[in-house]
Every structure is written in structure tokens, then in C-alpha cells.
Design a protein around this motif. Structure first.
Motif, PDB file in Angstrom:
ATOM      1  N   VAL A 676     -21.716   1.190  11.272  1.00  0.00           N
ATOM      2  CA  VAL A 676     -21.674   0.063  12.203  1.00  0.00           C
ATOM      3  C   VAL A 676     -22.177   0.490  13.576  1.00  0.00           C
ATOM      4  N   ALA A 677     -21.473   1.411  14.211  1.00  0.00           N
ATOM      5  CA  ALA A 677     -21.885   1.881  15.534  1.00  0.00           C
ATOM      6  C   ALA A 677     -23.159   2.712  15.422  1.00  0.00           C
ATOM      7  N   SER A 678     -24.149   2.413  16.249  1.00  0.00           N
ATOM      8  CA  SER A 678     -25.443   3.095  16.131  1.00  0.00           C
ATOM      9  C   SER A 678     -25.351   4.576  16.456  1.00  0.00           C
ATOM     10  N   THR A 679     -24.343   4.983  17.246  1.00  0.00           N
ATOM     11  CA  THR A 679     -24.257   6.374  17.684  1.00  0.00           C
ATOM     12  C   THR A 679     -23.658   7.307  16.642  1.00  0.00           C
ATOM     13  N   GLY A 680     -23.154   6.761  15.550  1.00  0.00           N
ATOM     14  CA  GLY A 680     -22.514   7.605  14.550  1.00  0.00           C
ATOM     15  C   GLY A 680     -21.004   7.555  14.621  1.00  0.00           C
ATOM     16  N   ARG A 681     -20.463   6.915  15.654  1.00  0.00           N
ATOM     17  CA  ARG A 681     -19.014   6.767  15.749  1.00  0.00           C
ATOM     18  C   ARG A 681     -18.470   5.938  14.593  1.00  0.00           C
ATOM     19  N   LEU A 682     -17.265   6.265  14.161  1.00  0.00           N
ATOM     20  CA  LEU A 682     -16.598   5.452  13.160  1.00  0.00           C
ATOM     21  C   LEU A 682     -15.999   4.224  13.825  1.00  0.00           C
ATOM     22  N   SER A 683     -15.894   3.144  13.074  1.00  0.00           N
ATOM     23  CA  SER A 683     -15.170   1.968  13.549  1.00  0.00           C
ATOM     24  C   SER A 683     -14.049   1.675  12.572  1.00  0.00           C
ATOM     25  N   SER A 684     -13.015   1.023  13.072  1.00  0.00           N
ATOM     26  CA  SER A 684     -11.836   0.721  12.268  1.00  0.00           C
ATOM     27  C   SER A 684     -11.646  -0.788  12.236  1.00  0.00           C
ATOM     28  N   ASN A 685     -11.321  -1.316  11.055  1.00  0.00           N
ATOM     29  CA  ASN A 685     -11.077  -2.753  10.965  1.00  0.00           C
ATOM     30  C   ASN A 685     -10.075  -3.065   9.859  1.00  0.00           C
ATOM     31  N   ASP A 686      -9.529  -4.268   9.940  1.00  0.00           N
ATOM     32  CA  ASP A 686      -8.551  -4.775   8.957  1.00  0.00           C
ATOM     33  C   ASP A 686      -7.366  -3.838   8.699  1.00  0.00           C
ATOM     34  N   PRO A 687      -6.590  -3.475   9.720  1.00  0.00           N
ATOM     35  CA  PRO A 687      -6.706  -3.842  11.134  1.00  0.00           C
ATOM     36  C   PRO A 687      -7.500  -2.800  11.925  1.00  0.00           C
ATOM     37  N   ASN A 688      -7.929  -3.218  13.116  1.00  0.00           N
ATOM     38  CA  ASN A 688      -8.637  -2.307  14.009  1.00  0.00           C
ATOM     39  C   ASN A 688      -7.588  -1.506  14.786  1.00  0.00           C
ATOM     40  N   LEU A 689      -7.443  -0.225  14.429  1.00  0.00           N
ATOM     41  CA  LEU A 689      -6.448   0.621  15.078  1.00  0.00           C
ATOM     42  C   LEU A 689      -7.049   1.461  16.194  1.00  0.00           C
ATOM     43  N   GLN A 690      -8.351   1.295  16.424  1.00  0.00           N
ATOM     44  CA  GLN A 690      -8.997   2.053  17.490  1.00  0.00           C
ATOM     45  C   GLN A 690      -8.953   1.318  18.828  1.00  0.00           C
ATOM     46  N   ASN A 691      -8.664   0.032  18.797  1.00  0.00           N
ATOM     47  CA  ASN A 691      -8.729  -0.768  20.027  1.00  0.00           C
ATOM     48  C   ASN A 691      -7.361  -1.148  20.577  1.00  0.00           C
ATOM     49  N   ILE A 692      -6.294  -0.523  20.066  1.00  0.00           N
ATOM     50  CA  ILE A 692      -4.983  -0.800  20.641  1.00  0.00           C
ATOM     51  C   ILE A 692      -5.001  -0.301  22.084  1.00  0.00           C
TER      52      ILE A 692
END
Length: 945
Positions: A676-692
């Protein structure tokens, strides 16, 4: 046999060239050449041509285009097409490309000043039929449906569906020869054909069906019973007649056809290669290389294109379709057929695998069936639970009463027993699209899928940042193939059904296609890794991370429902109190969540200064604008910000997380996405635990609900200032390197060197400003942005940035050289060789271009940080196992890893994780600055971090 100038033409394909181009433009991602020229639509056009050439039974082809300028219809009605939107800016340079493409593929094209391409098609179709030539019009344009008649049919190239009299009747409610009459009444808003007000297609069809023709209807309009309809038909009769002249295609355009030159023949390989090289269509060139060498791009023996499906209603298991009818998809409903497929897959040494489930949660939803593909055009679907599940509750279960009505299928246990040795065999490569999902689904059935390849990740490594990496998009991009959509087989909205309810014939087409397309994508993408020197990134970073992430997702993290419930209740009371405060400050009750109503209160009634406006011209009420007003001392916007924050925390986290606790494990199982992220970073969803949120007390409280199992604690290990350290290394800033090497306070050092404040006199405020500059610079922050962050004048912010660059000129040099490199090659790279494409780096729009430039500056730094933590994650499971430690890795949040560790093993585990993380770049990369990983331990996530 391919036709030539001496061979009589039997079947002519007339291709609506711009119809192809526009469909490709809206279906394809935004792709650019290295020099920034957009090429995505032209690439899609080429893919569609290749597909047509391979699958059609034509022996002659003509591509038609619209000429620029007005046509004879503008003389009839000057407003014709006057309300059309401006041609998309990215599409304009691709018009000449598709003309070049047609020539490169050895095809003739034709355009005619004063006429539309549709008129050319109508004229050539008439002439061809008079010569006894069968005609297929390749387009989905409804205006061309009036041409359908004996000898002339249509083909929708996107759906690969023939259009004949029945399809025209379904579309217009009349036979093809009456289409013009219906269109004359209904008009066409797209082309600004006026028609008769109040009459649509359905009504027009009824009227023409009753009166026979437009002219007969208009002559007898006084007989119409409905008053308004009668009045309009009388008042706008002449307008209807004008509309007829606009929509009716002329078959008498002054077209001179050189029939012999329309015959299909192999394109000149060198001409085609030169064209593909010119526009950097590498994937297409690689896909066509073998065919060009063999001279079979236009096969001698071809059958009409079909949507690769087979009838699947028989109960005897295997139902293969003839090879000549397109892909051979087989429904496998008995063990004998399944054994044959397993044997073929073992012999091939590679099999594409896909699973169908009752939903998108691999930890809760059930496997419905499995599809396999072993070569292009050869795939099967193995249904397992169709018609066998109860749908009376959210928890699907096996329903005994439904088994009698279920179609014949292999028992799940028997199918898994046959497939498990194949799917776990080290000698057979399993290929999937987002294969982590399938790994988790199989794991619940007792199968651990390996070894693996993932076409989504292959695409991501090759072209990360250039476009999306979903199957539909990749099939369009690399195969020129439009896949069957999920909504087509499961319906939409209230009529949506789960896949176990899909009839087997439709399930076969959809599921088998998924596996077969995945196999073809693998063949198109995998060879490029070596050619483009990206194999190391894929094989040492992205692919080996897949099983690590799958295990983390299976494990999940324990969440205390009672804590969340208490927070929800507390937030609800505080939200209610805030609402009352807001109503008092506003002097009335209103919908706080409505930007329109809030804007009216703030700017119309209270007279506060407006900030930026929305696209619709209304005053903006975004967080930035409200914060600015709050900083000026206004209470109402400050309370609205508090209300928004608490409302979001409640709805997004404390309420939602309670529903996301797994009923069996008592844990929350997030999904980590790699592409998802162009830089290679992982993203979290369902739920998104990275944006708390953790910058506010309320946000930090939510992390207290994430707890360790009894007898364990949570271990958080977080890289300290990793992006600043990488900036010092990559930009070769010696003073920063030295400061990091000596373990100094980097923000204090920056404050001292930029602001001239002695370390002994450093204040928290000055250090905070230096910190904002340090982190802002690597994200390409502007003076305006820094001024907003620090609450200072823009001139002061500009002076700070200039002072920073004067003290650290290496950073400015890095930024300028990185932007130049991105403009030159279209991408930047991390220290580990990952490519991050920056498609907007040459955008004509300054705002979009500046955004891309900032992204280009930050991408090598953030991308390298992402690569480093991935290297640590890949190494840690084996390192822990070798040390005899049972810690479980639970979460990755940017630069932090979270583990659940037995209390007795905490000290040894913490030391090992810290060591692995700090040494993660080695031996591939040796940094000039030390990496430091900070350790935190606690009973909950907030205490550990």
C-alpha cells in the motif's frame, strides 16, 4: 491463415480507436514515461489490441479515429457536444501515441475531417457487406448499435461480449433499425443531443413500438393521452427531427478503402520493438518477445473470442471445455479428478492457488472453495461448502437441513487430505495474489502453504508507487485482460450473497479465472526481477516477510473489553457535556458534525474570519482552520476540536475495537498490508492499530486496553530517531554523524548550531523548535508549514530553514540531487535497492509537482527505515527459536515492534530483540551512525511504550 492482399477478406473487424483509448484511460492507473509523459491509456490500448489480435477470428482489421475539429453535425446544431468536459490533460499527449501503436502493430487506421469515427465505421461496414464480407464492430458505444443487422455485429471489448439484435433490444427496447428513432426522442446529455423533454429511453421505446417510427409519432402526436407528453411532442417536434439527424450515422462518408491493405499480417518485429522501447512498455515487450520471434502474434488458426467459461452443471465432476473455446476451466467435484490435478501440479512444479471464502476476514470466515492453475488457460475450481452453510446469524455454521439441496462436492476433510501434501511440498512453488490471505485461510484447515510467490508483491517491488497492485488493475495493465468482478457474481447492496451461495457455473468462471490470471501475471512479472536488478529486494525483504506477518496476524493481541467499555462510557459522558457547552457558546442547538451548519455559526453568525474555502466555495471547517481560530482565543472552535477528537476515539477505537475482539481467541487480529505505502512501510487495517493517537492523554489511554496474557508482559522495542540517523548517513552530514556516534541530544545540538544557543543555556522551547525543524526538513516542510507547527511568523520560519541549510549544506545538496535523480529516472531508491516511483515529479501542476518532490526527498529515508525493520522482523523468529525463547511478535507500528513475553524470559528476550534490531542493516549495509533501539516493558501497551 493470416490474410494478405491477394486473399479475399472474409471477416473484417472495425475498431473504435478512441473508444478503446478512453476505456483504457479510465481503467488504467496513471503511468508515465521517465520524462514524465503520461502513457497509461496508450499502454492499455496496446494491451487491448494484443488481446484482440490473439483471440479474434478476423482476417482483416481497420482502426478508426475521430479527426480534430467540427463535423457536419455542428452545422446542423452548433451546440452539438458543446457541454462535454475538457479532455483530461493527461490524455491529450496519448492521442498520437495510439495512432503510432496501430501502425506499429501492422494495422491500418483511418480518420476523416468533418466526420466522426462512427461515420467511417458505418460507411466501411456498408461497403464491406456489399462485398460479402462479415463485419464485427469492436466497441461498446451505444450509438453504433444502430448498425447491427445481418452481416454486421458488435463486440464489447471490455466484457468480451458479443452484441447482436437481442442485446440491442435489451438496451433500447427496440430492434436495431429503430434505435435512431428512440435516441431522437430521448436525446443524449453526453453529446448535447436535445431530444424531447420528459421522454427517456423506456418511454421512447414504448412510443416507437406503438407508432412505428419517429415521423409517424410526430404526425399523430395529438392522439397522445398524457397531456404533458402530448404538449412536448408537439412543441419540440422539430427538435426531435434535428436530434435524429444528429444521432443517425451516415454510411455515405467519402471514404476510399484499400481493401487489400486491411488484411492482417504479422507486425514488423523491429518496428514494434522500437515503439515499445520509445514509450517504455517493458512488460508488454517482455510478454510479446517470444511471439515476435516465432511470428505468431497473429495466429494462423483462431477461434472467436469467448469469455473463458464452461458449463458446470453436470454432476460427474470434471467438466473441461474445448481448448479452442478459450481458457479451459474445470469444475472438480470428485476425488479422482482432484487426484489428477494434484499429479499435474506436482509434475509442473508450480501451481497458482486461490481460495474463495464467505468474507474478507481470514480469521473468522470459512473456506468455500479452492482454485488451481498450472498453465495459462488451464485452471480448475474445487467447491467445498456451496449450499452447506446456515446464514441465520453472523457466525456461519454447517447446516444439516441444507445439505440435501447442496450440489455435489468433495468433503472438506477429504479434499484437504489430498491437497495438503501438495501445498506443503517444498518442491512445488505456490503462487498467489496477496497470498498471505490464502495462507491464513489454509492454516485454519491445518495446511501451512509454502514455498510461495506473490504476484502482488512482485508488482510492488517492480513498480511501487507507480500504480495499485490489485489483480484487476494488474490484469488490465500487464495482460490487457478485464477480469470478472466480484460484484458480478455476488450482486451488490441488499441483494449481496456470500460466495457459498453463488451457483457453481458462475463460481467456476470467477474463481478459476483468479488462479489462471495470477499464473499469467507471475509469468509476466517474475522474469523482470533479474533484468531490472530487483530480485534481492523481493527475495530478501518482501517475500520472506509474508509468513512472518501471517503468523503475527494469527497470533493477534489480547484486548480487555471492560477497559474499552469504561472508556466508551466516559467518552460518551464527556461528549455530551461538550455538546452542551458548544450549544451555549453558539447560542443555539445545531448539528455539530455538519461542516455547513458549523460554518454558518462561526463565520456568518459569530463573524469570525474565514480561512480556506472548500471546492464548493463554502468556508472550510477543517482541523487546521479550527485550530487557528482556537489559537486566537475563540472557545467554540476549541470545544468543537475536543468534541471531534473524543467522538473519533469513541467510534473508531473504544466502540469498534470491542466488536473486533475475536470470540474464540479474545484477541484482536489486524491485517498488515505490504503493498500500500509506496515507501515500503507496512500498513495496518481491520482494525488500524498504527493510527491510535498517542500525542494526547485520551489516545494514550486506549493503549492500556491492549494487555498481555497471564504470566506474560508486553515488550516494546522502538528505533530511536532512525530517520534522522539515516538522514545523517545518506546526506553525509559529518557533524550530525558525530553527534549520533557520541550519543548526544541531536535536537539540542541542532538548536545550538542553528540558533547559536549554548548547550548550557538550552531551554525546552528552543529544543522543541529544533526538533520541529529536524523532523520537518526530511519531510520537505515549507516555511508556511513550519510556521504553522511552531506558531511563529512565516518569515521567522523561513529564516530558521535557511539557517539550518547553511549549517548543514549536505542536507540541501541531498535534497536537490534527489529531486534531480527522481526527475531523470522517475524513481528513487533505498539503501537496500528498493525502488519508489514518483509519478508526479514532472507534473505541470505546481502543487502536485511540489508534493512529489517532497515525497522523493523523504522516500529513500523512510523507505530505508522500513526496509531495516523488515530485516529485523524476518530474522527474529529464527533468532528467538534458536535461543529457546517463546516470545511472540504481535505488532509492528512504524519503528516499533511489540512482543508478548513470558515474565521469566523477559530479560533475555529484550536483550536479543534489541541486538537483532540494532544490527539489522548488516551485512548488506554498514551505516556511519549507530542504530539505537529503546526497550520498554509493561503489563499493557501504554506502559511498555
Amino acid at each position: 491463415m493470416s490474410a494478405d492482399s491477394s486473399t479475399p477478406i472474409k471477416h473484417l473487424y472495425l475498431v473504435d480507436g478512441y473508444g478503446y483509448l478512453f476505456r483504457a484511460f479510465f481503467a488504467m492507473p496513471s503511468i508515465t514515461r521517465k520524462d514524465g509523459t503520461p502513457t497509461g491509456a496508450a499502454y492499455g490500448f496496446c494491451n487491448m489490441l494484443v488481446k484482440l489480435l490473439r483471440e479474434s477470428d478476423a482476417d482483416a482489421m481497420l482502426v478508426t479515429f475521430d479527426a480534430s475539429g467540427p463535423t457536419f453535425r455542428n452545422e446542423i446544431y452548433p451546440k452539438y457536444k458543446a457541454n462535454r468536459d475538457e479532455t483530461p490533460e493527461d490524455l491529450i499527449p496519448q492521442f498520437p501515441m495510439v495512432r503510432e501503436a496501430a501502425a506499429a502493430f501492422g494495422l491500418q487506421s483511418l480518420e476523416l475531417t468533418g466526420y466522426e469515427a462512427d461515420d467511417i465505421i458505418a460507411t466501411v461496414a456498408r461497403q464491406a457487406v456489399e462485398r460479402g464480407i462479415q463485419v464485427t464492430v469492436v466497441s461498446s458505444d451505444k450509438d453504433l448499435m444502430q448498425l447491427v443487422r445481418p452481416g454486421v455485429s458488435m463486440l464489447d471489448p471490455m466484457k468480451n461480449r458479443p452484441i447482436g439484435p437481442d442485446e440491442v433490444l435489451e438496451k433500447f427496447g427496440v430492434s436495431p433499425d429503430k434505435v435512431v428513432d428512440v435516441q431522437s426522442l430521448a436525446g443524449d446529455s453526453t453529446d448535447n443531443v436535445p431530444g424531447v423533454p420528459g421522454i427517456g429511453i423506456k418511454t421512447a421505446a414504448q412510443l416507437i413500438g406503438e407508432y412505428g417510427s419517429l415521423e409517424a409519432l410526430l404526425e399523430r402526436a395529438a392522439e397522445i393521452k398524457q397531456p404533458k407528453r402530448r404538449e412536448n411532442l408537439i412543441a419540440f417536434a422539430e427538435q426531435a427531427r434535428i436530434s435524429r439527424r444528429l444521432v443517425e450515422l451516415t454510411d455515405a462518408a467519402p471514404v476510399e478503402v484499400e481493401w487489400g491493405r486491411l488484411a492482417l499480417h504479422e507486425p514488423d518485429p523491429e518496428t514494434l520493438r522500437a515503439f515499445l522501447d520509445k514509450y517504455e512498455f517493458r512488460s508488454l515487450k517482455a510478454r510479446l518477445a517470444e511471439q515476435l520471434e516465432a511470428g505468431d502474434l497473429v495466429p494462423d488458426e483462431r477461434e472467436p473470442a469467448k469469455v473463458g467459461a464452461v458449463e458446470a452443471s453436470r454432476e460427474d465432476g470434471a467438466v473441461p471445455s474445448p481448448e479452442s473455446s478459450g481458457p479451459s476451466y474445470e469444475l472438480v467435484c470428485d476425488l479422482e479428478s482432484l487426484d489428477r490435478w494434484v499429479a499435474e501440479a506436482r509434475e509442473a512444479g508450480l501451481v497458482a492457488v486461490d481460495t474463495e471464502t464467505t468474507g474478507l476476514d481470514p480469521m473468522r470466515d470459512l473456506m468455500v472453495g479452492i482454485s488451481l492453475a498450472i498453465r495459462p488457460g488451464r485452471a480448475c475450481y474445487i467447491p467445498l461448502r456451496h449450499g452447506l452453510l446456515q446464514h441465520e446469524s453472523d457466525q456461519l455454521q454447517l447446516g444439516e437441513e441444507t445439505q440435501q439441496a447442496a450440489p455435489k462436492q468433495i468433503a472438506v476433510a477429504d479434499a484437504i487430505a489430498r491437497l495438503k501434501p501438495l501445498l506443503e511440498a517444498p518442491s512445488v512453488l505456490k503462487v498467489g495474489q496477496n497470498i498471505k490471505f490464502d495462507m491464513l485461510v489454509f492454516a485454519r484447515e491445518g495446511v501451512w502453504l509454502h514455498p510461495i510467490d506473490d504476484t502482488m508483491l512482485l508488482s510492488y517491488v517492480l513498480e511501487g508507487g507507480a500504480h495499485g497492485h490489485g489483480m484487476d488493475e494488474l490484469a488490465n495493465l500487464h495482460l490487457g485482460h478485464t477480469t470478472i468482478k466480484f460484484d458480478e457474481v455476488t450482486k451488490q447492496g441488499r441483494q449481496r450473497i456470500t460466495f457459498d451461495q453463488v451457483p457453481l457455473d458462475k463460481a467456476l468462471d470467477y474463481a478459476a479465472e483468479d488462479a489462471e490470471v495470477t499464473l499469467r501475471l507471475h509469468q509476466a512479472l517474475k522474469p523482470r526481477l533479474r533484468v531490472e536488478r530487483l530480485a534481492t529486494v523481493y527475495e530478501t525483504l518482501d517475500r520472506p516477510l509474508v509468513p512472518v506477518l501471517a503468523e503475527m496476524e494469527r497470533c493477534g493481541i489480547k484486548v480487555d473489553r471492560d477497559i474499552l467499555r469504561r472508556f466508551s462510557n466516559d467518552f460518551a459522558q464527556r461528549i455530551e457535556a461538550l455538546e452542551e457547552q458548544i450549544y451555549i457558546l453558539a447560542g443555539k442547538r445545531f448539528t455539530i458534525g455538519s461542516p455547513k451548519q458549523l460554518g454558518e455559526i462561526l463565520f456568518d453568525e459569530m463573524g469570525l474570519e474565514t480561512g480556506r474555502k472548500t471546492k464548493g466555495g463554502a468556508p472550510g471547517t477543517g482541523a487546521e482552520i479550527l485550530q487557528g481560530l482556537a489559537n486566537q482565543g475563540h472557545d467554540l472552535p476549541a470545544r468543537v476540536l475536543d468534541w471531534r477528537q473524543l467522538s473519533k476515539l469513541k467510534s473508531t477505537y473504544t466502540d469498534a475495537l470491542q466488536n473486533q475482539i475475536h470470540p474464540e481467541t479474545g484477541r484482536v487480529h489486524t491485517t498488515f498490508s505490504q503493498a500500500v505505502a509506496s515507501t515500503g512501510r507496512l500498513s495496518s487495517n481491520d482494525p488500524n492499530l498504527q493510527n491510535i493517537p498517542i500525542r494526547t492523554e485520551e489516545g494514550r489511554k486506549i493503549r492500556t486496553a491492549f494487555i498481555a496474557e497471564k504470566g506474560c508482559k508486553l515488550l516494546s522495542v522502538d528505533y530511536s530517531q532512525i530517520e534522522l540517523r539515516l538522514t545523517a548517513h545518506i546526506a553525509e552530514v559529518e557533524s550530525l554523524r558525530q553527534a549520533f556516534a557520541e550519543g548526544q541530544d541531536i535536537h539540542a545540538i541542532t538548536a545550538s548550531q542553528v540558533f547559536g544557543v549554548p548547550l548550557a543555556e538550552m531551554t525546552p522551547e528552543v529544543r522543541r523548535q529544533a526538533k520541529a525543524i529536524n523532523f520537518g526538513i526530511i519531510y520537505g516542510i515549507s516555511p508556511f508549514g513550519l510556521a504553522q507547527n511552531l506558531g511563529i511568523a512565516q518569515a521567522d520560519a523561513k529564516a530558521y530553514i535557511e539557517a539550518y541549510f547553511e549549517r548543514y549544506p549536505g542536507i540541501r545538496d541531498y535534497m536537490e540531487s534527489t529531486k534531480a535523480l527522481a526527475r531523470e529516472q522517475g524513481y528513487v531508491t533505498t539503501l537496500f535497492g528498493r525502488r519508489i516511483h514518483v509519478p508526479g515529479i514532472k507534473d505541470g501542476n505546481p502543487a502536485r509537482r511540489n508534493f512529489s518532490e517532497r515525497a522523493a526527498i523523504n522516500a529513500p529515508i523512510q523507505g530505508t527505515a522500513a526496509d531495516i525493520i523488515k530485516r529485523a522482523m524476518i530474522r527474529l523468529p529464527d533468532a528467538l527459536k534458536e535461543a529457546g525463547l517463546g516470545a511472540r511478535m504481535l505488532l509492528q507500528v512504524h519503528d516499533e515492534l511489540l512482543f508478548e513475553v513470558a515474565e521469566a524470559e523477559m530479560e533475555e528476550t529484550a536483550a536479543l530483540v534489541k541486538q537483532v534490531m540494532e544490527q539489522a542493516p548488516q551485512p548488506a549495509v554498514t551505516l556511519d551512525v549507530p542504530l539505537v533501539a529503546d526497550v520498554g516493558i509493561g503489563d499493557d501497551w501504554a506502559a511498555a511504550h
